[in-house]
Every structure is written in C-alpha cells, then in structure tokens.
Design an enzyme around this catalytic site. Structure first.
Site, PDB file in Angstrom:
ATOM      1  N   ALA A 204      46.492  -9.563 -30.124  1.00  0.00           N
ATOM      2  CA  ALA A 204      45.087  -8.970 -30.012  1.00  0.00           C
ATOM      3  C   ALA A 204      43.928  -7.870 -30.395  1.00  0.00           C
ATOM      4  O   ALA A 204      43.190  -7.988 -30.722  1.00  0.00           O
ATOM      5  CB  ALA A 204      44.795  -8.887 -28.104  1.00  0.00           C
TER       6      ALA A 204
ATOM      7  N   ILE B 169      44.995  -6.440 -33.139  1.00  0.00           N
ATOM      8  CA  ILE B 169      44.478  -7.036 -34.794  1.00  0.00           C
ATOM      9  C   ILE B 169      42.742  -7.614 -35.094  1.00  0.00           C
ATOM     10  O   ILE B 169      42.854  -8.544 -34.850  1.00  0.00           O
ATOM     11  CB  ILE B 169      44.771  -7.800 -35.745  1.00  0.00           C
ATOM     12  CG1 ILE B 169      46.643  -7.088 -35.627  1.00  0.00           C
ATOM     13  CG2 ILE B 169      45.344  -8.349 -37.343  1.00  0.00           C
ATOM     14  CD1 ILE B 169      48.265  -9.010 -36.450  1.00  0.00           C
TER      15      ILE B 169
ATOM     16  N   ASP C 217      36.437 -11.371 -28.089  1.00  0.00           N
ATOM     17  CA  ASP C 217      36.307 -11.107 -29.342  1.00  0.00           C
ATOM     18  C   ASP C 217      35.387 -11.617 -29.762  1.00  0.00           C
ATOM     19  O   ASP C 217      33.975 -11.282 -30.278  1.00  0.00           O
ATOM     20  CB  ASP C 217      37.901 -10.907 -29.642  1.00  0.00           C
ATOM     21  CG  ASP C 217      38.656 -10.029 -29.229  1.00  0.00           C
ATOM     22  OD1 ASP C 217      38.283  -8.861 -28.753  1.00  0.00           O
ATOM     23  OD2 ASP C 217      39.478  -9.468 -29.656  1.00  0.00           O
TER      24      ASP C 217
ATOM     25  N   ASP D 225       7.403   0.631 -60.019  1.00  0.00           N
ATOM     26  CA  ASP D 225       6.562   0.327 -61.167  1.00  0.00           C
ATOM     27  C   ASP D 225       5.273   0.856 -60.514  1.00  0.00           C
ATOM     28  O   ASP D 225       4.505   0.500 -59.329  1.00  0.00           O
ATOM     29  CB  ASP D 225       7.016  -0.429 -61.670  1.00  0.00           C
ATOM     30  CG  ASP D 225       6.019  -0.708 -62.865  1.00  0.00           C
ATOM     31  OD1 ASP D 225       5.260   0.160 -62.831  1.00  0.00           O
ATOM     32  OD2 ASP D 225       5.808  -1.683 -63.768  1.00  0.00           O
TER      33      ASP D 225
ATOM     34  N   ASN E 153      39.740  -3.615 -27.994  1.00  0.00           N
ATOM     35  CA  ASN E 153      41.495  -4.029 -28.263  1.00  0.00           C
ATOM     36  C   ASN E 153      42.087  -2.553 -27.275  1.00  0.00           C
ATOM     37  O   ASN E 153      43.104  -2.531 -27.206  1.00  0.00           O
ATOM     38  CB  ASN E 153      41.371  -3.798 -29.855  1.00  0.00           C
ATOM     39  CG  ASN E 153      41.463  -4.182 -29.748  1.00  0.00           C
ATOM     40  OD1 ASN E 153      40.808  -5.757 -29.307  1.00  0.00           O
ATOM     41  ND2 ASN E 153      40.973  -5.425 -31.468  1.00  0.00           N
TER      42      ASN E 153
ATOM     43  N   ASN F 215      41.507 -12.654 -26.043  1.00  0.00           N
ATOM     44  CA  ASN F 215      41.527 -12.743 -27.251  1.00  0.00           C
ATOM     45  C   ASN F 215      40.496 -13.499 -28.285  1.00  0.00           C
ATOM     46  O   ASN F 215      39.289 -13.196 -29.145  1.00  0.00           O
ATOM     47  CB  ASN F 215      42.838 -12.524 -28.450  1.00  0.00           C
ATOM     48  CG  ASN F 215      42.431 -12.332 -29.454  1.00  0.00           C
ATOM     49  OD1 ASN F 215      42.031 -10.581 -30.515  1.00  0.00           O
ATOM     50  ND2 ASN F 215      43.035 -12.439 -30.641  1.00  0.00           N
TER      51      ASN F 215
END
Length: 892
Positions: free
Chosen positions: A297, A299, A723, A343, A691, A719
């Site tokens: 979860a 990572i 996520d 320019d 997390n 997860n």
C-alpha cells in the site's frame, strides 16, 4: 516506452555515391539522375521514386507494443510483494485470502497497464505533431514537402538556417556555409560552392556537397538530391545504432528517486510494525500478511504513470494553444520560468507587414497615395525592392520580403518575373547577419547594376554618394547625419526601416558593399498583436519579467513596447548593442536586468544575456528564429522557436516551437507548465498522506490491546480504489485559474518540500486519530462485534482518504469552490470510489472476501462524522492561521 529500430535499408542502386557525386560536374549529376535543374521532377515521377526507394528516413520509430507494456507491469516491486503475500496465505491454507490477493494483483496490473498504455500512446502521438518540411522545385514551381518525401533527383532550395535533409550536390550557391560538426566533428562552418572536387577527397573537404543532418549557416543555394535515407553518409553511420532508449525527464527521475527512498523506508516500517504486533500477542501470520500489505500500500508505484499522463495531457493542451514541445523536460521547466526574452517581429507584432512609406532625396511616397506622379528616385526604389527580393506575392517567403514584393507589384504594375525577364539576375549576395545587407547583381544595358538593401546604418556606412534629383552627388557628413536623423524619426513612430542603395560596375564580381549610392529609406508597418497587452499583464501578475530583445532600431522597439504595455514611459531607456557591450564588459548585471527593451542585439549578446540572467538565479525563456539564435536557444532554460518564420536550425535547437509565433502562446504554455507540476505535486501529497495514515493506523494498533483497524486484504483493496482513481483525476485536472497570480517557484525546489512533508504528517496523523476514534467508539460505546467495528474503521479510513482530496486545495481557496472540486474527472473518480466501497459491504461475495458487514444507520453516522473530522480540523487550523496573519498586519 517506445523503442527505436533501424528501418529496412533503402535500395541504393538509384542513389549516387556521395564521393562520386562530389567529383562530377553538376550537369553530369543531373543527367544521371534524369532531372532538369530548371524545372525539377514531375509530381508523378517523384511519387514513383518515393514508392521505389522508400521514405527519406534513417530509422523508423516503432511504437511500444501493448504486450511489452503489459509484461512490464509484472516487473515491479509491488507485484513481487503481492506474490509473496499470496504464497504465505496459500502455505497456511488461507485459500480465500490467497486468491483475493491474486485478484488484487491482476486488477492492479490491468489498471497500471491501461494507464501506462494511454500515457505512452499520447506521448508517441505528440512526437508526430511537428513535421519538418523542405522547399523543393517540382514541375517548375517551388513549394514545401515533408522532408521524408524527398527522393533522388529532387531540386532543393536552401537559405541560412535550413537543415539539410538528404545528401545533395550543389548546383548554385551564394556565400554558402554549412555546419557539418554533427558529421565530421569540424566545429567551424565550412564554405561551400558548386565546383567539383578531386577524386579521393575526404568527406570533410567535399565542398560541392551538402550532407543529411547538417545545417546551412549562411547564404543560399540550390542543390540536387543524390541520396536519401540509409543511403546517405549519415545513414551509414546510423546503421551502427541498434536501438535508442527513451530518456526520462528530470521530473520523472526525481519521482523515481523519491519512490526508491519510500520503498526502503516502507519496508523498514513494515518490518518494525510486524515485529511489534507479534510481540504484543497478535498472530504472527496475520502480522506478516499485514506487513506485506502495508508495504504494497505504501509503495507509490503509480507515480511514474501519473507523471506520464499529466505530462502528455498538458502537452496536448499546449499543442492546442499553438505550442509544440520538443523535449518533455521543458514541461517541468516552463512552470518555473521567471524571465522571458522575446523577439518583437511576429511575436509581439502580427508579422503582417505593409510598406507604409518610401523616402528618397527627390521625393516621398506614402501608402494609398496615387502612383501616377512618382519621382524618378521613388520609382527606382520600387524597382530595387522588387528585384532585390526572393519572395512571391502569394505569400511564399519572409513576410518582410513578401510585403516589399506586393507593394512593388502594385505600384509598378508588374511582377518580379516580368521585371527579371528584362533585367536578368547575374548573381545574388545572400543576406548576412554580420553585414546586415543583401545584394542582387542585375545584368542591365548600363553594365552590372548592384541593388542593395539592409539595415539603414549599415547601408549608410557603405555609401559614398547620394542619388539626388539632378543626379548622383557627393556624400557629405551633413547629408549622412540628415539621413540618420530621418531614420530615427521614422523609427520612433514604430516603423521598421530598410536602407536602399545601388551602384553600377563593369563586372558582376565586384565587391558588393563598397562605393554605393544612397537611394533612400523604406518604412514598413507591423501592427502589435491585440492579445499581447493582456499576455504581458498576465506575466507581470505571475512575477515573470518580460524583456524585448530585437535586432530592430531603438525607436521602433520603444514604440512597440509602449503599444503593447511592456513599458508605460515614452522615454523608457532602450539598451542598444553598444550599451550592452559596455555593461557586459563592466559586469553591471543589475543595470542589464533593469531594462525591458534591448535593441540592435547581436546573437553573441543574446547568448551573454541568457548566461548573465541564469547566474542570478533566473529561469530564462528565450525566443528566436534565425540560425544565429540557435546558441542562445540551446543555452536558455526554455528555447522558444518561431514555427512560421523560424529557421529549421532554430526549431531544432529549441525546446518549444510556436506554430503561431505569438507571445500569448508562450504565456499559455507557462501556465500549463505550472498546472502540470501542481497536479503531480498534489497527487504525491495525497498518496503519501493516505499511505502514512495506513502505516500509523496499523503501527499504533499493533502496540495497543485493540484489534487491527484494517485487515491486509482491506489495505490492498483501498490501494486499488482510493489511490488509483483520484490519482488519474489529479493528472487530468485543468488547474487553479489563479495559477498565474503567484510568483514562479524556485527551479531547485523538490517536488515535496519541507512544508509539504509537514502537511503530509498532519493529514496522516489527523486521519489516523479519526479512524482509531471510530473503531474504539464502535467497539466500546456501540457494542459492535470485532468484525462490525473493523468494518466501521475500514469505511472511515476509505471515506476519510477521499475527503483528503478537499484538503489539498490551495491554502486560501474555498472548501467547495476550488480547482479540485471543479475538476469533473475528480468528481467522477470519487463517485466511482464510493460505489466500489458500497459494493465492498453490500455485495455478498466482496463482503465475504473483505470480511465486512453492512453498517447500521448509527454506524454510518459515526463513519461520516469521523471521516470528516480531518477536514474540520483543517478548516480550524486555516482560520487560525488567517486570523494570526491579519493580526500581524499594520493597523489591525
């Protein structure tokens, strides 16, 4: 990522060997290639040769296959940890949980595959937006074709700044030089000519050839294609290359570095949590699975995918606003831009030039005036700007040249072709940025007539006589001063001026810029773009300094700067070339940075300006269009080339190409750069806060005599749900409308700075407290069973994580009206997450796998109150900070 494979070799029997072509006269080469140098190939012949010999490509970029992207999903630490968790479950005959973990693995892999495939395909499609073209003569007409469609026998026309797209034998040339450093290693430009070279001449000395991959730095030429694709000299070198790997952007590298550090930290925390849980008396199998689930979860495996999608989405938006990104790294840098060197012509102005006025010693002409009574010198001036010109009145060519050609044709009543039939061109001296002039030599009855136009001060310096009403008269200091004054007077009104001069000589090989006779001035008007004042104000609001850097005269530059709102003082200081030279030599950088207008700037000074500003900590964007702008474009943090009037060399050197040449497109691109970085930062903060809450929750519970608030399989489910979908929605967000109302961020600032880590810790801790509170109240106050209490804590954590999305708004933004709530993708993502959460407790099969039970009405009330608690705490903290800030202000 896509891989780059060598294309099948193009048959070479119809190509001429470059060494052989260089030793043969051009008419022999043309005969062998069966082409008429004056008309070129026919379209049907070109099509047949293209079909026979293939496209003019060194290698084909083949898209990454869906299968390779799918396989790559399994080569991640997350998959390894999930596999380990499933193996542990199976080894203890926990079949349901083991298969549930495998299901999570498959679903996670599929979601990652779909997201990465979409991001990869988007980036691949963006690479195809910019197509390089080349001017060729076919059937007697000059037009542009894609460089990959060139075939042997094509007649190609070159000017300074063009890239060479094939190997060619030079037929005609004027002051031609080429940069062959990419092929030969020679650092200095090489002089080129149509003459054949001796047999055995080494590649670097074949002066009659132009080679694929090199660039024309000066002059003009016509050349015939002798080899394309793999048959070119560069193609032979390319055969040594088997594969080109895609390079990650600095942003992606920083995300990868953050991910590696988090993986290490997560594994340590998971191991410690597992050990503490076992020591506190909890089942070791449960704690091992929990530790693995925590590691999975925590990572952030979705970071690179979300970054790719965010970058690709932002690049599409930039492309719709006429800004093509050559390098992904530029997207990140754009958001930190603090200085824009722009320019004037075509960027701040419309590049829609018209000849307004011609001033000669014996009379003047103004636009819309009758042409029946032109003075002799005015008529001569019109003849000069028509013959000393390579543009067509249909718009093909430089806008300034086109304006001159159109005015001359209207006044004289004939086109350039008719004029040249009476006075044929003997030779041309191409425009040179050093001399700031160009010349055409005409074969006339009186001899060879030299026609010159260029920067007024350069032409005036080359003159020794003046063409008056009664004839040519000696040049005096008073007359030269008079014309300098007229030049500055007209330029102050915003006109762009050219000086005109001529002479007659007995030879066509005379020095073109000596002993000239002054003919007068031509003034062109280029109106400011209507959208530029708003764009400049947007830059000023965003803390971005805008500086005009132009080759035009100081008076013209100041006039345009006033018109577009760059300055508001009619007497604003303009730093000219000599001023810049002095200030640079004296290291007076503060004075350099204080001026908003730099005129008559040389390419070397542009490069020095970029360097000086970068040393002061600025992130510099530099616009350019000419071959001599390429060094400054490369040196700048963001090189911006003009897509319409820019040379190919400038476009290749730049990080971004404006297809409309408009200043407003630069501002729009900077806005997108800021939005992209904000979106990625918001997702990272959200993910890490979620997390962290899971780690703190399980870690705290493992040390207390209470059940784990969330099971390993529930962690894996969250997860997937909370996520993935909000992450993708963050990547698709269109950003805060007020993003240009704040100063640029420091380019050295990390994605997650110290203040963001504090927010992550605060949000994670607040959510942990609210979930533990809900668990304890459900178990103790409401008397719920262990399974029912864990369901309450599981739903509290899930819904609380979704509420975190609202907390991630800007510090001073409204809770319900902000960039996140206006993001339709986020609304859809949260709705989908809520549906999946309801399924987790009401769908019998999912409820059995996740070990959940349908909550009672009182449980739902507890869940919602506890989930919204972090939002309430955040509102209180923000209100306290705002009140404290106000109390510190004077008079409050």
């Amino acid at each position: 990522m896509a891989t780059t494979d060598l294309a099948e070799p193009v048959p070479t029997e119809a190509h001429l060997d470059a060494e052989q072509a260089s030793t043969r006269e051009i008419d022999v080469v043309a005969r062998e290639l069966q082409v008429d140098l004056t008309t070129g190939l026919t379209e049907s012949e070109a099509s047949q040769r293209l079909e026979r010999f293939g496209p003019n490509l060194l290698r084909e970029v083949r898209a990454a296959s869906a299968w390779s992207i799918f396989i790559a999903q399994f080569l991640t630490p997350v998959v390894g940890l999930l596999g380990l968790a499933a193996a542990v479950s199976f080894s203890f005959q926990e079949w349901l949980e083991g298969f549930a973990i495998l299901a999570v693995l498959v679903i996670s892999t599929l979601l990652g595959f779909v997201a990465e495939l979409k991001g990869t395909r988007s980036v691949e499609a963006l690479r195809k937006l910019g197509t390089r073209t080349t001017r060729v003569r076919r059937e007697g007409t000059v037009h542009e074709v894609p460089a990959q469609d060139l075939v042997p026998g094509d007649i190609v026309l070159f000017e300074g700044g063009d890239l060479v797209a094939a190997d060619l034998r030079i037929a005609k040339a004027s002051r031609l030089q080429a940069d062959e450093s990419t092929l030969t290693g020679e650092s200095l430009p090489v002089d080129k000519s149509p003459e054949a070279t001796k047999e055995g001449t080494v590649l670097a000395e074949r002066t009659g050839m132009l080679f694929k991959g090199t660039s024309v730095t000066r002059g003009s030429a016509e050349a015939v294609v002798v080899a394309t694709g793999q048959a070119t000299e560069l193609g032979r070198i390319a055969e040594l290359v088997d594969e080109a790997e895609g390079e990650s952007t600095p942003l992606e590298k920083r995300l990868e570095g953050l991910t590696r550090k988090l993986i290490l930290l997560t594994l340590i925390v998971a191991a410690v949590t597992t050990g503490l849980g076992i020591l506190s008396g909890k089942g070791w199998l449960l704690m091992v699975e929990t530790g693995i689930a925590l590691a999975v979860a925590a990572i952030p495996e979705g970071l690179p995918i979300v970054a790719t999608i965010a970058l690709a989405r932002g690049m599409w938006r930039m492309a719709r606003r006429h800004a093509l990104i050559n390098r992904l790294a530029a997207v990140e840098t754009l958001g930190a831009t603090s200085v824009i060197f722009t320019d004037k012509t075509g960027t701040l102005t419309e590049n829609r030039m018209t000849v307004e006025r011609i001033v000669t010693p014996d009379g003047e002409w103004e636009r819309d005036r009758s042409t029946e009574s032109l003075s002799p010198r005015v008529r001569e001036a019109f003849e000069l700007i028509q013959l000393c010109n390579n543009a067509e009145t249909d718009g093909a060519g430089d806008p300034l040249e086109v304006a001159l050609a159109r005015a001359a044709e209207k006044v004289l009543g004939r086109g350039r072709a008719a004029a040249e039939s009476e006075q044929p061109r003997a030779r041309e001296e191409a425009f040179d940025s050093v001399t700031k002039m160009m010349a055409v030599v005409i074969n006339s009855k009186e001899g060879f007539r030299y026609l010159i136009k260029g920067a007024p001060e350069a032409v005036l310096e080359a003159c020794s006589t003046e063409a008056g009403a009664e004839g040519v008269r000696p040049w005096t200091d008073e007359r030269r001063a008079h014309w300098h004054a007229r030049d500055e007077q007209i330029a102050a009104g915003g006109g762009r001026l050219l000086g005109l001069a001529q002479k007659t000589a007995a030879s066509a090989e005379d020095a073109p810029y000596e002993n000239l006779t002054w003919l007068g001035l031509v003034s062109l008007h280029d109106p400011p773009r209507k959208d530029v004042p708003d764009a400049i104000r947007a830059c000023q609001d965003a803390g971005i300094q805008v500086i005009m850097v132009t080759g035009d005269q100081p008076g013209t530059a100041r006039s345009i700067a006033l018109a577009v709102g760059l300055v508001d003082d009619p007497n604003a200081r303009v730093l000219g070339a000599k001023d810049l030279e002095r200030l640079i030599a004296e290291d007076r950088d503060e004075e350099l940075r204080s001026s908003s207008i730099h005129a008559r700037v040389t390419p070397e000074q542009k490069l020095e300006l970029v360097s000086r500003f970068q040393k002061s900590g600025a992130v510099v964007a530099m616009t350019g269009d000419g071959v001599n702008d390429a060094p400054a474009l490369k040196k700048a943090d963001i090189g911006v080339a003009m897509g319409q009037r820019g040379t190919q060399v400038a476009r290749e050197a730049a990080d971004m190409v404006l297809t409309d040449d408009a200043f407003g497109s630069i501002v729009a691109a900077i806005r997108q750069g800021r939005i992209i970085f904000d979106n990625i930062r918001s997702f990272v903060i959200y993910l890490l806060a979620c997390n962290l809450s899971e780690i703190l929750l399980v870690g705290t519970a493992s040390m207390l005599p209470i059940p784990l608030p969330i099971t390993p399989i529930q962690i894996l489910f969250l997860n997937l749900v909370t996520d993935v979908f909000p992450a993708l929605a963050f990547a698709m967000g269109e950003g805060d409308p007020r993003v240009m109302g704040r100063p640029p961020r420091d380019s050295s600032e990390p994605i997650i700075a110290r203040r963001h880590w504090r927010r992550i810790a605060f949000y994670g801790a607040a959510l942990t407290v609210s979930v533990l509170l809900a668990l304890i109240l459900a178990h103790s106050a409401l008397g719920r069973t262990r399974e029912q209490s864990v369901t309450v804590s599981f739903l509290t954590l899930a819904i609380g994580q979704l509420f975190l999305v609202l907390i991630l708004r800007d510090q001073d933004a409204s809770l319900f009206r902000n960039a996140i709530t206006k993001n339709a993708w986020m609304g859809g993502a949260i709705a989908l997450c809520l549906v999946l959460l309801l399924a987790a407790v009401f769908v019998p099969f999912l409820a059995r796998v996740l070990a959940t039970t349908p909550p009672a009405p009182l449980d739902w009330l507890l869940i919602l109150l506890a989930a919204v608690l972090p939002v309430v705490i955040d509102l209180v903290v923000r209100a306290f900070r705002k009140r404290a800030k106000l109390s510190l202000e004077p008079g409050v």
